[in-house]
Design a protein around this motif. Structure first.
Motif, PDB file in Angstrom:
ATOM      1  N   ALA A  93       5.788   2.982   0.693  1.00 51.66           N
ATOM      2  CA  ALA A  93       4.457   2.500   0.307  1.00 51.66           C
ATOM      3  C   ALA A  93       4.597   1.593  -0.905  1.00 51.66           C
ATOM      4  O   ALA A  93       5.196   1.982  -1.905  1.00 51.66           O
ATOM      5  N   GLU A  94       4.045   0.401  -0.814  1.00 50.55           N
ATOM      6  CA  GLU A  94       4.106  -0.565  -1.904  1.00 50.55           C
ATOM      7  C   GLU A  94       2.811  -0.518  -2.715  1.00 50.55           C
ATOM      8  O   GLU A  94       1.717  -0.565  -2.145  1.00 50.55           O
ATOM      9  N   CYS A 165      -5.170  10.925   5.199  1.00 46.71           N
ATOM     10  CA  CYS A 165      -6.317  11.511   5.904  1.00 46.71           C
ATOM     11  C   CYS A 165      -7.667  11.044   5.381  1.00 46.71           C
ATOM     12  O   CYS A 165      -8.706  11.535   5.845  1.00 46.71           O
ATOM     13  N   GLY A 166      -7.682  10.125   4.406  1.00 44.09           N
ATOM     14  CA  GLY A 166      -8.966   9.622   3.922  1.00 44.09           C
ATOM     15  C   GLY A 166      -9.832  10.723   3.359  1.00 44.09           C
ATOM     16  O   GLY A 166      -9.384  11.563   2.572  1.00 44.09           O
ATOM     17  N   VAL A 236      -3.147   3.664   7.765  1.00 48.45           N
ATOM     18  CA  VAL A 236      -2.285   3.717   6.587  1.00 48.45           C
ATOM     19  C   VAL A 236      -1.143   2.712   6.650  1.00 48.45           C
ATOM     20  O   VAL A 236      -0.691   2.206   5.616  1.00 48.45           O
ATOM     21  N   PHE A 237      -0.649   2.398   7.842  1.00 56.47           N
ATOM     22  CA  PHE A 237       0.556   1.582   7.931  1.00 56.47           C
ATOM     23  C   PHE A 237       0.343   0.132   7.493  1.00 56.47           C
ATOM     24  O   PHE A 237       1.313  -0.610   7.350  1.00 56.47           O
ATOM     25  N   CYS A 238      -0.893  -0.266   7.250  1.00 53.21           N
ATOM     26  CA  CYS A 238      -1.119  -1.570   6.625  1.00 53.21           C
ATOM     27  C   CYS A 238      -0.651  -1.561   5.169  1.00 53.21           C
ATOM     28  O   CYS A 238      -0.460  -2.617   4.572  1.00 53.21           O
ATOM     29  N   PHE A 261       1.134   9.477  16.559  1.00 53.09           N
ATOM     30  CA  PHE A 261       0.150   8.468  16.950  1.00 53.09           C
ATOM     31  C   PHE A 261      -0.171   7.615  15.732  1.00 53.09           C
ATOM     32  O   PHE A 261      -0.547   8.143  14.682  1.00 53.09           O
ATOM     33  N   ILE A 262       0.010   6.313  15.860  1.00 57.87           N
ATOM     34  CA  ILE A 262      -0.254   5.384  14.757  1.00 57.87           C
ATOM     35  C   ILE A 262      -1.322   4.387  15.184  1.00 57.87           C
ATOM     36  O   ILE A 262      -1.231   3.789  16.262  1.00 57.87           O
TER      37      ILE A 262
END
Length: 377
Positions: A93-94, A165-166, A236-238, A261-262
């Protein structure tokens, strides 16, 4: 006369047009320079808007609809304003702490108004699914999670990890459907975790059922004693800069025979894309991986199925958020945003307007959402 077969050879020498991945060094550098120029122009418009330039929404949308087909179809390399957008970076994570401050730890009352906050559907900062006939935002989010349940093949009794999970919307809704499912939610945002901790004390919330465990932390550092039947990650993967390392970590948390699942924003172009404006003001170090990125990272996890969701779904979601954001001004303008509210409002209006229109451009066929089902390699 130049033959058709010779055209690809010629194109690798031509800057700006076509796939940047196959350019000669000179054409590559020229394309990168043009991308920086495009970014400068976009930032000039954004900064003018933020600082008070009155531009009707219709004009902004018209400019985007005019430029995006050219960029998506012919000049995709211009959609990567920074070199780091095109490649993996060192960390999973950046800028994750910076991201929490800039985006996710904003006043909860404002986010509730914009995203919606209902009995089962809590605020959810990702695409709603409208193509199944949803009549409003709440229903579109239910339809989206129902689709996740179908595609991940969630079964009663599953032990599931939600990576990022927001506010707990997805776990809460799935727990309402399955009386024996257990969830662990991983989240770095302290404010979102505080929201969930309150729900975990609310008898009306499924997060209070004893079947939900909250972990406030970073995927870079977190350790779990158990492995999971299913892992899901929505949006999240953005914010993930290194898929290889992220997939290695997720694979280590997955039981044999388990599934991942993404769901991410994606672009059906040859390279990843980003925006100077969103990088500065909204999603620091955010990138939108191209549609083939997940299947191409198959060292520890492999993709067994994938789906493209037309950008019209996110366009309708962002448009609804914009309408709700505008309608809530009188009730949220006195909250603490860490800056002058007028500036904050214009930053977020431009963000919602910009992204909502980009997803609509080219009839949603180039920029939408990707969903991927993965298993151990």
């Amino acid at each position: 006369m130049t033959s058709v077969s010779a055209f690809p050879t010629i194109r690798k020498h031509l800057p700006i047009t076509g796939d940047i991945n196959f350019k000669t060094p000179l054409a590559y550098q020229a394309t990168r320079g043009a991308a920086r120029a495009v970014n400068t122009a976009q930032m000039a418009l954004a900064e003018a808007y933020i600082n008070g330039l009155e531009v009707p929404d219709s004009v902004v949308r018209s400019m985007i609809h005019t430029s995006m087909p050219l960029l998506f179809q012919h000049c995709p390399g211009l959609l990567a304003p920074y070199q780091w957008v095109l490649n993996e970076t060192d960390h999973i994570a950046e800028g994750s702490r910076e991201l929490m401050k800039v985006q996710y730890d904003r006043p909860q009352a404002m986010l509730n108004q914009m995203l919606g906050d209902w009995e089962v559907i809590y605020p959810k900062y990702s695409m709603g699914l409208w193509e199944r006939g949803a009549v409003d935002l709440e229903e579109s989010q239910k339809h989206m999670i129902d689709q996740v349940i179908e595609r991940l093949e969630i079964k009663d009794g599953d032990n599931i990890l939600d990576f990022g999970c927001g506010w707990g919307c997805v776990p809460n809704y799935i727990l309402s459907k399955f009386p024996n499912v257990r969830f662990t939610g991983l989240n770095l945002s302290h404010e979102q975790c505080e929201y969930m901790r309150q729900k975990m004390q609310d008898p009306k919330s499924y997060l209070s059922s004893g079947r939900f465990t909250l972990c406030e932390g970073d995927l870079n550092e977190v350790q779990f004693e158990e492995k999971f039947d299913k892992i899901l990650s929505i949006g999240v993967f953005c914010h993930v800069g290194n898929m290889t390392n992220a997939f290695q970590k997720l694979a280590s948390l997955l039981k044999g025979g388990g599934r991942v699942f993404i769901h991410i924003i994606t672009a059906r172009i040859p390279n990843n894309m980003s925006s100077g404006f969103t990088h500065k003001y909204i999603f620091p170090h955010g990138r939108y991986w191209n549609y083939d990125a997940v299947p191409n990272h198959n060292r520890d996890l492999k993709t067994i199925n994938r789906w493209y969701l037309n950008g019209s779904n996110y366009h309708k979601t962002l448009t609804d958020w914009l309408h709700r954001f505008d309608a809530s001004q009188e009730t949220v303008k006195h909250l603490d945003y860490g800056m002058d509210y007028a500036k904050f409002r214009r930053i977020w209006r431009f963000y919602l307007l910009l992204l909502g229109t980009i997803f609509e451009s080219c009839e949603g066929e180039y920029n939408g959402n990707g969903q991927y089902l993965l298993v151990h390699t």
